[in-house]
Each structure stands twice: as structure tokens, then as C-alpha cells.
Design an enzyme around this catalytic site. Structure first.
Site, PDB file in Angstrom:
ATOM      1  N   GLU A  10       2.716  85.325  43.212  1.00  0.00           N
ATOM      2  CA  GLU A  10       2.264  86.611  42.677  1.00  0.00           C
ATOM      3  C   GLU A  10       1.489  87.315  43.799  1.00  0.00           C
ATOM      4  OE1 GLU A  10      -0.215  85.969  39.229  1.00  0.00           O
ATOM      5  OE2 GLU A  10       0.805  84.084  38.798  1.00  0.00           O
ATOM      6  N   ASP A  95      -2.028  95.548  37.928  1.00  0.00           N
ATOM      7  CA  ASP A  95      -3.037  94.535  37.615  1.00  0.00           C
ATOM      8  C   ASP A  95      -4.379  95.056  38.119  1.00  0.00           C
ATOM      9  OD1 ASP A  95      -4.414  92.284  36.936  1.00  0.00           O
ATOM     10  OD2 ASP A  95      -3.625  91.045  38.564  1.00  0.00           O
ATOM     11  N   SER A 102       5.215  89.775  40.571  1.00  0.00           N
ATOM     12  CA  SER A 102       5.271  88.356  40.219  1.00  0.00           C
ATOM     13  C   SER A 102       6.716  87.909  40.362  1.00  0.00           C
ATOM     14  CB  SER A 102       4.786  88.130  38.780  1.00  0.00           C
ATOM     15  OG  SER A 102       3.411  88.428  38.665  1.00  0.00           O
ATOM     16  N   HIS A 155      -1.387  84.756  44.489  1.00  0.00           N
ATOM     17  CA  HIS A 155      -1.442  83.510  43.738  1.00  0.00           C
ATOM     18  C   HIS A 155      -0.129  82.745  43.828  1.00  0.00           C
ATOM     19  CE1 HIS A 155      -4.735  85.450  40.976  1.00  0.00           C
ATOM     20  NE2 HIS A 155      -5.113  85.336  42.235  1.00  0.00           N
ATOM     21  N   ASN A 157       2.077  79.484  41.717  1.00  0.00           N
ATOM     22  CA  ASN A 157       2.187  78.757  40.459  1.00  0.00           C
ATOM     23  C   ASN A 157       3.136  77.581  40.638  1.00  0.00           C
ATOM     24  OD1 ASN A 157       0.727  80.684  38.544  1.00  0.00           O
ATOM     25  ND2 ASN A 157       2.211  82.034  39.516  1.00  0.00           N
ATOM     26  N   ARG A 239       0.864  74.589  34.019  1.00  0.00           N
ATOM     27  CA  ARG A 239       1.140  75.409  35.197  1.00  0.00           C
ATOM     28  C   ARG A 239      -0.118  75.436  36.055  1.00  0.00           C
ATOM     29  NH1 ARG A 239       0.341  81.309  36.093  1.00  0.00           N
ATOM     30  NH2 ARG A 239      -0.524  81.286  33.999  1.00  0.00           N
ATOM     31  N   HIS A 241      -2.240  77.094  38.501  1.00  0.00           N
ATOM     32  CA  HIS A 241      -2.397  78.471  38.965  1.00  0.00           C
ATOM     33  C   HIS A 241      -3.303  78.436  40.184  1.00  0.00           C
ATOM     34  CE1 HIS A 241      -2.353  82.775  38.620  1.00  0.00           C
ATOM     35  NE2 HIS A 241      -3.638  82.877  38.340  1.00  0.00           N
TER      36      HIS A 241
END
Length: 502
Positions: A10, A95, A102, A155, A157, A239, A241
Site C-alpha cells: 500500500e 486516505d 493498494s 505499508h 501485508n 494479516r 500489517h
């Protein structure tokens, strides 16, 4: 079992309006996302489905009250911000004050690099579309700080087996993250959150972390984030993160970031990591490693040794080789073999001369550029010109960004190519549920009312209510699983009836 794992990235892009330094970034971000939707979506605009999201559930076994949560944590609320789902299975939305891409779910680090690169091109096209209305050109930067004390995320994941104790993840992954910066730091001029301290550091994000473990992502940022929102079957998966990584432009940096983390997670899941590699004072150590481009800072490790971040990375690599030998019979799959070879080569070169990696790692490429200006013009690290060069490296515009200039000059190696990136902008990965989501959006745009990571919602003729097709298993809904079915049905109704009859 290897570097193969469901993963994704992301990216929150830095944004500004050329000639309007006081422009509202949320308004600019909304302009950008809406412009992309207007230019690329040919039918109804499917909304994002927030129903299954749970951003306040904590992996340590509790759920934070909405009354005490910071507003930035309430990502399950539809605030009416621009939010679109792309035919490659990705999500492009606003965001807070940033446009965010993402990426769709991938199963290996090379695909992770490809669909991350596709996100850069999606964002760049969106900025171009938004810059044709006379409101000022939108400029995008793939970086992590505005240089004035604010930071925004890049980020990662990773899907992890629910049976893996979360304490094991914290114990074994924290020292890996503290030292991983030597591979995937994006480089930054300035020390401290506001960048006023003189010097150069490996990571754009390190100075913004304050605690070892926690749920928040914008306040009291933790090295290990505990958000327990699996976007999959919660009985089987969690998940992970990851919020402390930098936004990388160099493809080898992204590849190593994703691949080495996936490898370490496999070892943690299989309870293979028994050596005590915990570092003392992890938050302070994270910053100390970042502040040391000479790579000489010594970390205190739990078994009593003192070692540099590169040496600590060697410890994890040696464990990975043993893991493959003992648990996999010395026969890793090709993606794992390639990752281990790249990891070893880069660590060997870092020990010999980091500048030999100026064509592969972001922080080294940036440092070499900056050092050339310092040597030529006699600049110290506080000089404003160096901060501008830092920012220009991250500029997404191919004719302005210094990273792109290095690529054009053949001074930055690539793992992808333009044709593959162009396809990935519009087509999803074939081996995850992103394939089903993306194909449905491309094939039945008028009948898709909404979608999320774990469902696609159809608005079908003859049905009074919307029809949800769950996609809880990230490894179902692939081309091998539903490709023929999608090829056979020209209508969403036909597809839905075939799916529900199975």
C-alpha cells in the site's frame, strides 16, 4: 514453506499542487482519484464494501473502543471520499490527505514488485488526467515525509497462519525489521522527524517510530503493528500489517523488502528460529541503524553478541539457508532460490563497498547522488539544495524525477519492464482472488455494485437484493479456478448462477 505467500503493498503518495503551496491536499487527492475514475471507468462506479473491515481488533486479544480510537484508525467508515476499484484488482482512494494505491494480492516478491510499479503508473496517469482542468498541475512523490515533521506510509501485508503465536512474530521479526533498513531504506537528508538535524540516514520512516508493539499507525507508531484484520478466514489466517517500511522506487529494494520478510515469516511459522536475536532498546536501535550510513553501528543482541545491522541480516540469511536444507531437503522452489541468491549477493557487497549497489538500492543511489553535489559544490548536509535533490529523487514524473533519470541513463537496474508494468495496470495477478475481482470489474462493470478484498457484490436483474460472492480464501478465485467459467459467461447473472449451482 518458502517466499511464496499472499502479500501486497500500500503506498500513500506525497501530493502538492504546482504553484499553490497552500492547496488542501485532501481536495487535491480527491481530484486525482476522481479524474482517474472519469478517464478510465466506462460504466457504473463500484463502491468499496466496508462491511467486513475491523481496524480496531488487536492481535493481542482485544478490541479498542471506538470512543478512544483516533479518527485516523477508523478506516472502516465510508466518509464519502473518492474510492475506486481497478480492473487489476487494486484499490485507489483518498486516505486522509493522500492518494493511496493498494496493490492486488500477489503470491511472490517478483509479482509484488510488478504490481507495486503498476501503482506508480496508475498514480502518474491519475495526476495527468487531473491536471488538464486548469486547476494547477498535481505533483506526486513516492516518499514518506514532507520534511516538516509529517510522515505518510508505505505499508506491506503478509498472510500468516493464525496458529502462529503472535508473540513469536514480535520476538523474531522485530530485530529483522531493525536491521532490514540496510536492504530497503529509501534514504533521507536530515535527522529527526522534522529533518533539521544534519546528516543522511538510511530510512525515511525510522525517526517516526515510538513504541515496539501497538495498534496505531499514525500516532505512537509501532515497529510491529497489531491490527488483526485478516481480510480472509479469521480461523485460518491473520494479516501482518507492516507499517515501518519505506516507499521504494528501486525495484531490487522492493524485491528484497518483500522477499526477505516472507522468508523470515515462513521460518517463524515453522518455529525454526530458536536463536535469540532480540536487540536491546529496539526503537532506539531502529533509529541508530538508520542514522549510520557507514553501517558500523553495533547492536546488542539477546545472546550477548554485538553486531552491525548487516551482520544481523547475515544471521537471518544463514538461518534461511539452514531452513531450506533441513526442512525442504535443500530443494527450494525457484523464487526462493532467486531470493536467497540476491540477499546473499547484496549483503556481501554491502560489506565490501555499499556504493557498488548504487544501481540497485534506493538509499545508496540517493547517497551517491547527494555526495556528488556535496563534493562538487562544497555543500554541508544542512544545505537546502540537498533537501531539494532528496525530494526530486522521489518525483514520479519521468522527465523530472532523479530516479527515472538514473533508469534512463542505465544507472539503475530494473527487474520489470515497461510492457509488463502496462499490463499490470489493467490486469490482475492470475494466482490469487484478485483475478476474480479484477475480471468481474472488467467484464461486468454495470453489474458490480461493490467489492472488497474478501467479496464481490453483484446487482443482478431479477434479484431484489444485492448478491454477495465471498472470496475469503485468497488462493481461490484464480485463473485456474474460475478463468474458464468467466470465459463461458457473457453476463454476470450467468456467472452468478453457475457459481451458486456448484
Amino acid at each position: 514453506m518458502s517466499v511464496r505467500r499472499v502479500m501486497g503493498t500500500e503506498t500513500e503518495f506525497g501530493i502538492s499542487v504546482q504553484g499553490h503551496p497552500q492547496a488542501n491536499p485532501m481536495v487535491a487527492s480527491t481530484r486525482l482519484v476522481n479524474a482517474y475514475a472519469g478517464a478510465t471507468l466506462k460504466a457504473r462506479r463500484a463502491r468499496w464494501d466496508f462491511e467486513e473491515e475491523s481496524p480496531l481488533r488487536d492481535a493481542r486479544g482485544f478490541e479498542m473502543s471506538r470512543e478512544v480510537a483516533d479518527a485516523s484508525q477508523l478506516t472502516d467508515e465510508d466518509l464519502g471520499l473518492a474510492n475506486i476499484i481497478l480492473t487489476n484488482g487494486a484499490r485507489l482512494y483518498v486516505d486522509h490527505a493522500h492518494p493511496e494505491y493498494s496493490a492486488p494480492e500477489c503470491t511472490n516478491p517478483m509479482d509484488g514488485v510488478l504490481w507495486d510499479k503498476a501503482g506508480e503508473q496508475v498514480a502518474l496517469d491519475a495526476a495527468r488526467f487531473a491536471s488538464t482542468g486548469g486547476e494547477g498541475d498535481l505533483l506526486l512523490y513516492k516518499n514518506n515525509t514532507d520534511g516538516k515533521g509529517a510522515s505518510y506510509g508505505a505499508h506491506e501485508n503478509y498472510l500468516v497462519r493464525r496458529s502462529t503465536p503472535f508473540g513469536d512474530i514480535v520476538r523474531h521479526l522485530t530485530p529483522f525489521f531493525v536491521s532490514r533498513q540496510v536492504l530497503c531504506g529509501a534514504g533521507r537528508v536530515g535527522i529527526g522527524q522534522d529533518g533539521r538535524g544534519d546528516g543522511f540516514q538510511l530510512s525515511q520512516r525510522a525517526d517516526f517510530f515510538e513504541v515496539e508493539v501497538g495498534l496505531e499507525t499514525t500516532l505512537k507508531r509501532p515497529i510491529i503493528n497489531t491490527r488483526d484484520e485478516p481480510h480472509a478466514d479469521p480461523e485460518k489466517y491473520r494479516r501482518l500489517h507492516v507499517i515501518l517500511g519505506d516507499a521504494n522506487l528501486a525495484e531490487t529494494s522492493t524485491y528484497l523488502k518483500l522477499g526477505t520478510t516472507a522468508m523470515v515469516l515462513s521460518m517463524i511459522e515453522d518455529r525454526f528460529v530458536t536463536t535469540d536475536l532480540r536487540v536491546s532498546r529496539p526503537v532506539a536501535s531502529l533509529k541508530a541503524v538508520s542514522h549510520d550510513p557507514g553501517l558500523s553501528h553495533l547492536l546488542e543482541v539477546g545472546d550477548g553478541r554485538r553486531m552491525t545491522a548487516v551482520q544481523l541480516q547475515w544471521e537471518y540469511l544463514h538461518l534461511a539457508h539452514r531452513y531450506v536444507q533441513e526442512r525442504r531437503g535443500g530443494q527450494p522452489d525457484q523464487p526462493t532460490k532467486d531470493l536467497l541468491a540476491c540477499w546473499e549477493r547484496v549483503l556481501t557487497t554491502l560489506e565490501r563497498d555499499p556504493f557498488e549497489l548504487a544501481d540497485e538500492l534506493d538509499w545508496v543511489a540517493k547517497l551517491q547522488l547527494l555526495q556528488s553535489y556535496r563534493d562538487r559544490d562544497g555543500l554541508d548536509w544542512s544545505h537546502a539544495k540537498l533537501h531539494l535533490i532528496d525530494l526530486q529523487y522521489a518525483d514520479l514524473r519521468p522527465d523530472k524525477g532523479l530516479y527515472h533519470q538514473l533508469v534512463r541513463l542505465g544507472r539503475m537496474k530494473r527487474l520489470t519492464d515497461d510492457a509488463a508494468v502496462e499490463r499490470a495496470m489493467h490486469e490482475p495477478p492470475h494466482d490469487t482472488r484478485a483475478y476474480f475481482r479484477g475480471r468481474c470489474l472488467a467484464q461486468y462493470p454495470d453489474e458490480i455494485a461493490a467489492a472488497s478484498w474478501d467479496s464481490v457484490i453483484f446487482d443482478l436483474p431479477g434479484h431484489e437484493s444485492l448478491q454477495r460472492v465471498p472470496t475469503l480464501d485468497p488462493l481461490r478465485g484464480t485463473r485456474s479456478h474460475v478463468g474458464t467459467l468467466l470465459d463461458q459467461h457473457d453476463t454476470a447473472l450467468g456467472l452468478f448462477e453457475a457459481l451458486t449451482a456448484r
